[in-house]
Scaffold this motif. Structure first.
Motif, short mmCIF file in Angstrom:
data_model
loop_
_atom_site.label_atom_id
_atom_site.label_comp_id
_atom_site.label_asym_id
_atom_site.label_seq_id
_atom_site.Cartn_x
_atom_site.Cartn_y
_atom_site.Cartn_z
N HIS A 13 0.84 -1.20 0.00
CA HIS A 13 0.00 0.00 0.00
C HIS A 13 0.88 1.26 0.00
O HIS A 13 0.65 2.21 -0.77
N ILE A 14 1.92 1.26 0.82
CA ILE A 14 2.86 2.40 0.88
C ILE A 14 3.62 2.51 -0.43
O ILE A 14 3.76 3.60 -0.99
N ALA A 15 4.09 1.38 -0.95
CA ALA A 15 4.83 1.39 -2.22
C ALA A 15 3.97 1.94 -3.35
O ALA A 15 4.44 2.73 -4.19
N ARG A 16 2.70 1.56 -3.40
CA ARG A 16 1.80 2.05 -4.44
C ARG A 16 1.62 3.56 -4.34
O ARG A 16 1.61 4.28 -5.34
N ALA A 17 1.50 4.07 -3.10
CA ALA A 17 1.35 5.52 -2.90
C ALA A 17 2.58 6.26 -3.41
O ALA A 17 2.47 7.33 -4.00
N VAL A 18 3.76 5.67 -3.21
CA VAL A 18 5.01 6.30 -3.68
C VAL A 18 5.10 6.20 -5.20
O VAL A 18 5.35 7.19 -5.89
N MET A 19 4.90 5.01 -5.74
CA MET A 19 5.05 4.81 -7.19
C MET A 19 4.05 5.61 -8.00
O MET A 19 4.38 6.13 -9.07
N ASP A 20 2.82 5.74 -7.49
CA ASP A 20 1.78 6.45 -8.23
C ASP A 20 1.64 7.91 -7.80
O ASP A 20 0.76 8.61 -8.30
N ASP A 21 2.49 8.34 -6.87
CA ASP A 21 2.45 9.72 -6.37
C ASP A 21 1.03 10.13 -5.98
O ASP A 21 0.52 11.17 -6.38
N ARG A 23 -0.17 11.01 -3.10
CA ARG A 23 -0.27 12.04 -2.06
C ARG A 23 -1.39 11.71 -1.08
O ARG A 23 -2.15 12.56 -0.65
N GLN A 24 -1.44 10.45 -0.76
CA GLN A 24 -2.44 9.91 0.15
C GLN A 24 -1.99 10.12 1.60
O GLN A 24 -0.80 10.08 1.90
N VAL A 25 -2.94 10.34 2.49
CA VAL A 25 -2.64 10.48 3.91
C VAL A 25 -2.69 9.10 4.55
O VAL A 25 -3.68 8.37 4.38
N MET A 26 -1.60 8.73 5.24
CA MET A 26 -1.55 7.45 5.95
C MET A 26 -0.69 7.58 7.19
O MET A 26 0.21 8.42 7.22
N PRO A 27 -0.98 6.80 8.23
CA PRO A 27 -0.17 6.87 9.44
C PRO A 27 1.16 6.16 9.24
O PRO A 27 1.20 4.98 8.93
N LEU A 28 2.24 6.91 9.38
CA LEU A 28 3.58 6.36 9.23
C LEU A 28 4.49 6.89 10.32
O LEU A 28 4.30 7.99 10.83
N SER A 29 5.50 6.11 10.65
CA SER A 29 6.50 6.58 11.59
C SER A 29 7.47 7.47 10.84
O SER A 29 8.03 7.08 9.82
N THR A 30 7.66 8.68 11.34
CA THR A 30 8.54 9.66 10.71
C THR A 30 9.14 10.56 11.77
O THR A 30 8.68 10.60 12.91
N CYS A 31 10.19 11.29 11.40
CA CYS A 31 10.81 12.22 12.34
C CYS A 31 9.87 13.40 12.58
O CYS A 31 9.40 14.02 11.63
N PRO A 47 0.01 11.18 10.97
CA PRO A 47 -0.60 11.16 9.63
C PRO A 47 0.32 11.90 8.66
O PRO A 47 0.69 13.05 8.90
N CYS A 48 0.71 11.21 7.60
CA CYS A 48 1.66 11.77 6.63
C CYS A 48 1.08 11.75 5.23
O CYS A 48 0.39 10.80 4.86
N VAL A 49 1.40 12.76 4.44
CA VAL A 49 1.06 12.77 3.02
C VAL A 49 2.21 12.07 2.30
O VAL A 49 3.36 12.48 2.42
N VAL A 50 1.89 10.99 1.58
CA VAL A 50 2.90 10.16 0.93
C VAL A 50 2.78 10.30 -0.58
O VAL A 50 1.69 10.17 -1.14
N VAL A 55 7.57 10.62 2.31
CA VAL A 55 6.74 11.49 3.15
C VAL A 55 6.93 12.92 2.67
O VAL A 55 8.01 13.49 2.79
N ARG A 56 5.88 13.49 2.12
CA ARG A 56 5.94 14.86 1.62
C ARG A 56 5.76 15.87 2.75
O ARG A 56 6.36 16.92 2.76
N ARG A 57 4.87 15.53 3.69
CA ARG A 57 4.67 16.39 4.85
C ARG A 57 3.89 15.62 5.91
O ARG A 57 3.25 14.63 5.61
N VAL A 58 3.99 16.11 7.13
CA VAL A 58 3.21 15.56 8.23
C VAL A 58 1.98 16.44 8.40
O VAL A 58 2.08 17.67 8.39
N VAL A 59 0.83 15.82 8.52
CA VAL A 59 -0.41 16.56 8.74
C VAL A 59 -0.48 16.93 10.21
O VAL A 59 -0.52 16.06 11.08
N GLU A 60 -0.44 18.22 10.49
CA GLU A 60 -0.49 18.67 11.87
C GLU A 60 -1.95 18.78 12.31
O GLU A 60 -2.72 19.57 11.77
#
Length: 89
Positions: A13-21, A23-31, A47-50, A55-60
């Motif tokens: 699911h994460i790989a598909r979001a990256v390959m197809d760009d 920009r889906q919001v999904m919970p991911l571990s990030t800095c 919650p991150c936009v992928v 990770v393009r940005r973290v949804v605050e």
């Protein structure tokens, strides 16, 4: 069993979001340094936009004072457990 399937499906699911760009919001571990006043290099699930760059940005999210205090306490606990590792790097 089922745990292996869940991990595999999540990875795809994460790989598909990256390959197809997508920009889906999904919970991911990030800095999260700099978010909500967090000062350390802590990685936690947010919650991150992928997209195609990862990770393009973290949804605050709007947090109450109590929620923010609990988040900051959690990150301090995490930092206390991992700071020795960062100091060795």
């Amino acid at each position: 069993g089922y745990t292996n399937w869940a991990v595999g499906l999540t990875g795809s699911h994460i790989a598909r979001a990256v390959m197809d760009d997508t920009r889906q919001v999904m919970p991911l571990s990030t800095c999260v340094r700099g978010l909500y006043g967090i000062e350390e290099d802590i990685f936690t699930s947010m919650p991150c936009v992928v997209g195609s760059t990862g990770v393009r940005r973290v949804v605050e999210l709007p947090l109450t004072g109590s929620e923010k205090a609990k988040l900051l306490q959690s990150t301090k606990t995490l930092w206390g457990m991992q700071k020795d590792i960062w100091e060795m790097i």
